[in-house]
Design an enzyme around this catalytic site. Sequence first.
Site, PDB file in Angstrom:
ATOM      1  NE  ARG A 153      -8.178  21.035   0.840  1.00  0.00           N
ATOM      2  CZ  ARG A 153      -8.472  20.085  -0.026  1.00  0.00           C
ATOM      3  NH1 ARG A 153      -6.890  19.703  -0.291  1.00  0.00           N
ATOM      4  NH2 ARG A 153      -9.673  19.277   0.201  1.00  0.00           N
ATOM      5  NE  ARG A 204     -12.603  18.204   3.015  1.00  0.00           N
ATOM      6  CZ  ARG A 204     -11.643  18.434   2.707  1.00  0.00           C
ATOM      7  NH1 ARG A 204     -10.783  18.881   3.741  1.00  0.00           N
ATOM      8  NH2 ARG A 204     -11.153  17.404   2.414  1.00  0.00           N
ATOM      9  NE  ARG A 217     -16.184  13.339  -2.026  1.00  0.00           N
ATOM     10  CZ  ARG A 217     -14.567  13.689  -1.537  1.00  0.00           C
ATOM     11  NH1 ARG A 217     -14.138  13.595  -3.139  1.00  0.00           N
ATOM     12  NH2 ARG A 217     -14.184  14.794  -1.344  1.00  0.00           N
ATOM     13  CE  LYS A 239     -10.162  10.631  -1.245  1.00  0.00           C
ATOM     14  NZ  LYS A 239     -10.162  10.456  -0.242  1.00  0.00           N
ATOM     15  NE  ARG A 264      -4.955  18.788   3.621  1.00  0.00           N
ATOM     16  CZ  ARG A 264      -5.727  17.752   2.592  1.00  0.00           C
ATOM     17  NH1 ARG A 264      -5.108  16.122   2.300  1.00  0.00           N
ATOM     18  NH2 ARG A 264      -7.294  17.912   2.714  1.00  0.00           N
TER      19      ARG A 264
HETATM   20  P1  AMP Z   1     -11.408  16.457  -2.178  1.00  0.00           P
HETATM   21  O1  AMP Z   1      -9.983  17.358  -2.635  1.00  0.00           O
HETATM   22  O2  AMP Z   1     -11.591  15.163  -2.966  1.00  0.00           O
HETATM   23  O3  AMP Z   1     -11.465  16.047  -0.694  1.00  0.00           O
HETATM   24  O4  AMP Z   1     -12.725  17.580  -2.878  1.00  0.00           O
HETATM   25  C1  AMP Z   1     -12.905  19.184  -1.667  1.00  0.00           C
HETATM   26  C2  AMP Z   1     -14.994  19.191  -1.809  1.00  0.00           C
HETATM   27  O5  AMP Z   1     -14.565  18.945  -3.252  1.00  0.00           O
HETATM   28  C3  AMP Z   1     -15.219  17.747  -1.088  1.00  0.00           C
HETATM   29  O6  AMP Z   1     -15.493  18.515   0.086  1.00  0.00           O
HETATM   30  C4  AMP Z   1     -15.925  18.484  -2.062  1.00  0.00           C
HETATM   31  O7  AMP Z   1     -16.779  20.085  -1.652  1.00  0.00           O
HETATM   32  C5  AMP Z   1     -16.254  18.500  -3.150  1.00  0.00           C
HETATM   33  N1  AMP Z   1     -15.972  17.647  -4.541  1.00  0.00           N
HETATM   34  C6  AMP Z   1     -15.138  16.564  -4.413  1.00  0.00           C
HETATM   35  N2  AMP Z   1     -14.992  15.982  -5.686  1.00  0.00           N
HETATM   36  C7  AMP Z   1     -16.347  15.666  -5.505  1.00  0.00           C
HETATM   37  C8  AMP Z   1     -17.768  14.440  -5.331  1.00  0.00           C
HETATM   38  N3  AMP Z   1     -17.087  13.069  -6.133  1.00  0.00           N
HETATM   39  N4  AMP Z   1     -19.008  14.443  -5.350  1.00  0.00           N
HETATM   40  C9  AMP Z   1     -19.704  15.904  -4.435  1.00  0.00           C
HETATM   41  N5  AMP Z   1     -18.359  17.429  -4.155  1.00  0.00           N
HETATM   42  C10 AMP Z   1     -17.665  16.803  -4.481  1.00  0.00           C
END
Ligand code: AMP
Length: 193
Positions: free
Chosen positions: A133, A144, A88, A13, A127
């Site tokens: 990360r 996740r 989400r 994404k 990654r």
């Molecule tokens: P991402 O890079 O989008 O995968 O986000 C990394 C982490 O940030 C996720 O595993 C959550 O802990 C937190 N996070 C990001 N976006 C959201 C969201 N919309 N709702 C809740 N947690 C989020």
Amino acid sequence: MNLILFGPPAAGKGTQAKKLVAERGFIQLSTGDMLRAARSSGSELGKRVAAIMDSGALVSDEIVIALIEEQLDNNPMAAGFIFDGFPRTIPQAEALDKSLASRGQKVDLVIRLKVDENALIARVTKRFEDEGRADDNPEAFKKRLVAYNSQTAPLVQVYAGQGKLAEIDGMAKVETVSDAIADTLDNAKSKKA
Ligand code: AMP
């Protein structure tokens, strides 16, 4: 045009959102990027969310909704937003609808990148090796995916029911996925016109 890029973590994404920013002038709103920025700035918010993020769980709806609201307020003249990693949960989707409606806007299109979970695990293992990360470590990544399947995937039905869902093969090459997204956007635009 407001677009949600939808799919599990590591579906691509962020990569696709960045291309759309460069090529079409969208503003990318990635809650994951915002939370990572809060962490690296050492803010109170960053400290509050660090352990939750590293574990692979979702942070609270309240926190991410506030982050999105702030960005919508900061960009009143935007031609369009790409929501990346947000919403989400069902409450986040409801809050987004409300927020956009109060600004005379709506979610126009949801593009879902369909991917194979086993292939994702391989992608993220790489990654993790390249970027380190914490939430890409295999245990956190599994969490996740569980969070995605239990809390996020139900949104597919919601947006399908609203006639806003388009599905694309996210396992194809990056360029092929971008071309498919471009076609979907162009179709949606011409339908709107
Ligand atoms: P991402 O890079 O989008 O995968 O986000 C990394 C982490 O940030 C996720 O595993 C959550 O802990 C937190 N996070 C990001 N976006 C959201 C969201 N919309 N709702 C809740 N947690 C989020």
